[in-house]
Design an enzyme around this catalytic site. Structure first.
Site, mmCIF file in Angstrom:
data_model
loop_
_atom_site.group_PDB
_atom_site.id
_atom_site.type_symbol
_atom_site.label_atom_id
_atom_site.label_comp_id
_atom_site.label_asym_id
_atom_site.label_seq_id
_atom_site.Cartn_x
_atom_site.Cartn_y
_atom_site.Cartn_z
ATOM 1 N N SER A 1 0.861 -1.189 0.000
ATOM 2 C CA SER A 1 0.000 0.000 0.000
ATOM 3 C C SER A 1 0.895 1.235 0.000
ATOM 4 C CB SER A 1 -0.871 -0.002 1.263
ATOM 5 O OG SER A 1 -1.381 1.288 1.521
ATOM 6 N N TYR B 1 -1.593 -0.592 10.472
ATOM 7 C CA TYR B 1 -1.801 -1.005 9.077
ATOM 8 C C TYR B 1 -0.625 -0.513 8.226
ATOM 9 C CZ TYR B 1 -3.881 -1.222 4.377
ATOM 10 O OH TYR B 1 -4.112 -1.472 3.042
#
Ligand SMILES: NC(=O)c1ccc[n+]([C@@H]2O[C@H](COP(=O)([O-])OP(=O)(O)OC[C@H]3O[C@@H](n4cnc5c(N)ncnc54)[C@H](OP(=O)(O)O)[C@@H]3O)[C@@H](O)[C@H]2O)c1
Length: 250
Positions: free
Chosen positions: A144, A157
């Protein structure tokens, strides 16, 4: 077909929704056989039935026995897999001071440790299956853009994806002589179940308005790169990181 996957089997971990379901469709459309793994196996079964010549397997990436059993099932049906997409992921959404410990462990256990369990199971089987000779072992890690940008929420995350990015440098080094290429794809923000609640709210809408192009990325924008990373065209590319984000991180 620029990046044909004819004759190849690709295991997509986290194929029950969102980006992973799209990846399974893309593998099938490129002529490959998709193995769809997730905890919600009913969803994978429905998609596999729709595609045909695809297999749904129950998979919990946080549990090594489950990972092994899923690869056993894939191998029993299609033989040794050629590629794996480590796509399973979860988020917590909250600020670091608020997220319960269980949430932190779940994120790290799924996004980083889970990806490692899946990648190494694929690596073991590719090596045992003669990947050095065939030179077509492919591991794609779905990271990501949060791996290299700071934000105001979901720190664990982002940290899990930063860890994954480094796994994407370590594993290719380990397997460089074994005919296995490991590359990392870092997408920008895409509307899926993982962030549906956030983008439905006012703060999520404000986030979209703050993006340079005032829009989220489409999942389909990832398809050509995914197929490239799984195909022969990528034979001499390993240890690389690719960002596809519609300029979101600029
Ligand atoms: N959407 C974005 O903006 C975005 C941006 C960059 C990167 N990503 C990454 O893209 C990947 C896919 O996310 P998505 O956006 O498509 O969200 P999603 O629709 O929520 O999909 C997540 C997938 O991961 C699977 N999964 C979660 N925990 C699992 C576990 N323990 N074992 C096996 N599978 C598990 C889910 O299946 P089950 O729940 O059925 O197990 C589901 O198939 C994630 O790694 C995410 O971090 C997303």
């Amino acid at each position: 077909m620029p990046f044909s996957l004819t004759g190849r089997t690709v295991f997509v971990a986290g194929a029950s929704s969102g980006i992973g379901a799209g990846f399974a469709r893309a593998v099938h459309a490129a002529g490959g056989r998709a193995v769809l793994g997730a905890r919600r196996v009913d969803r994978c079964q429905a998609l596999a039935a729709e595609l045909g010549d695809a297999l749904a397997v129950e998979l919990d990436v946080t549990d090594e026995a489950s990972v092994r059993a899923a690869f056993d099932a894939a191998e029993a049906r299609f033989g040794v897999i050629d590629g794996v997409v480590c796509n399973a992921g979860v988020g917590t959404g909250g600020r670091s001071t608020e997220v319960p410990e269980e949430g932190l462990r779940r994120v790290l256990g799924t996004n980083l440790l889970g990806a490692m369990l899946v990648a190494r199971e694929a690596g073991r089987r590719l090596i045992a299956g003669g990947s050095r000779a065939h030179q077509r072992g492919r591991v794609v890690l779905i990271g990501s853009i949060t791996a290299r940008q700071s934000g105001t929420g979901d720190a664990m995350y982002a940290a899990s994806k930063a860890g994954l990015a480094h796994l994407g440098r370590q594993l290719p080094r380990e397997w460089v002589r074994q005919g296995i290429n490991v590359n990392t794809l870092q997408p920008g923000w895409i509307a899926t179940e993982i962030n549906a609640d956030w983008f439905a709210g006012a703060r999520g809408q404000a986030d979209i308005a703050g993006l340079h192009r005032r829009r989220l990325l489409s999942a389909e924008a990832l398809t050509p790169m995914l197929l490239y990373l799984l195909s022969d065209a990528c034979a001499q590319v390993t240890g690389a990181t690719f960002t596809i984000d519609d300029g979101q991180s600029l």
